[in-house]
Design an enzyme around this catalytic site. Structure first.
Site, PDB file in Angstrom:
ATOM      1  CB  SER A 139      -0.883  -0.003   1.258  1.00 23.33           C
ATOM      2  OG  SER A 139      -1.522   1.248   1.448  1.00 23.33           O
ATOM      3  CE1 TYR A 152      -4.166  -2.044   4.677  1.00 23.38           C
ATOM      4  CE2 TYR A 152      -3.268   0.174   4.523  1.00 23.38           C
ATOM      5  CZ  TYR A 152      -3.764  -0.961   3.916  1.00 23.38           C
ATOM      6  OH  TYR A 152      -3.849  -1.015   2.546  1.00 23.38           O
TER       7      TYR A 152
END
Length: 245
Positions: A139, A152
């Site tokens: 990401s 995350y």
């Protein structure tokens, strides 16, 4: 680009994983699509109706799953030439001091542990069978700070780290390992995040739009293919410029 090559896509029932499965099938590859969503896998199989697609329901955090996927792919198609790790979850927006250990462990068990386990199984197989290509999905949060999603962010930086370490260690064995870092992409996960974070999330991206799963699949398809045969250890943002901010 992928004629006669078989491999595995985790998280293949929806979002970016589903788009990757579809793109690789169009390129001529055979695919073992894995997901914990059995109904989603059944719907994918019914919609595509292709004998080059088989599905496996499972949990990427399970240590046994990696070997199961390798065995399934080899038995179904005769080879395992690639692995694409798309399976992932996000964490609730929470200030650092309020992050619970449970949230941290749950997110990292899927995003980092799951990626490691499938990579380990694939690398062990590929080292004995002439090499291959691994593409992990991280990401933009794995290459720049992102507020209030500590579990995350930690998991996605970890994915970048193990990608680079594996690329360096396995290059001489003919195993290429690369990582794609999507920005804000229109997936079921994004839609849940947008409801919590607000519509202004789109304004964070310099291109002032969100990406599509197909755009991520385009990058993955190239990295998996022989067209990227001299590319390993690449950290590729596909994010409309978000990593530049």
């Amino acid at each position: 680009m992928m004629q006669d090559k078989a491999g595995i896509v985790t998280g293949g029932a929806s979002g970016m994983g589903e788009a990757v499965v579809e793109r690789l099938l169009r390129e001529g590859a055979s695919v073992v699509a894995m997901d914990r969503d059995g109904a989603g896998l059944a719907a994918l199989s019914a919609r595509i109706g292709c004998d080059r697609l088989v599905t496996v329901e499972g949990d990427v955090s399970s240590e046994a799953l990696g070997d199961t996927l390798i065995e399934k792919c080899a038995a179904s198609f005769g080879n395992v030439r690639y692995l694409v790790n798309c399976a992932g979850i996000t964490s609730p927006f929470t200030a650092f001091g309020d992050v619970t250990l449970k949230d941290f462990d749950v997110v990292n068990s899927v995003n980092l542990r799951g990626t490691f386990l499938t990579m380990r199984a694939a690398i062990n197989h590929m080292r004995d069978h002439g090499g291959g290509s691994i593409v992990n999905i991280s990401s933009t949060a794995g290459i720049r700070p992102m507020l209030q999603v500590i579990p995350y962010t930690a998991s996605k930086w970890g994915v970048v780290g193990i990608t680079l370490a594996a690329a360096l260690e396995n290059a001489s064995a003919g195993i290429r390992v690369n990582v794609v870092c999507p920005g804000i992409v229109d997936t079921p996960m994004y839609r849940r995040v947008a409801m919590e974070y607000g519509a202004g999330v789109i304004d964070l991206t310099p291109m002032k739009r969100i990406g599509t799963s197909a755009e991520i699949a385009n990058a993955v398809s190239w990295l998996v293919s022989d067209e990227a045969s001299f590319v390993t250890g690449l950290v590729m943002p596909v994010d409309g410029g978000l990593a530049l901010t």
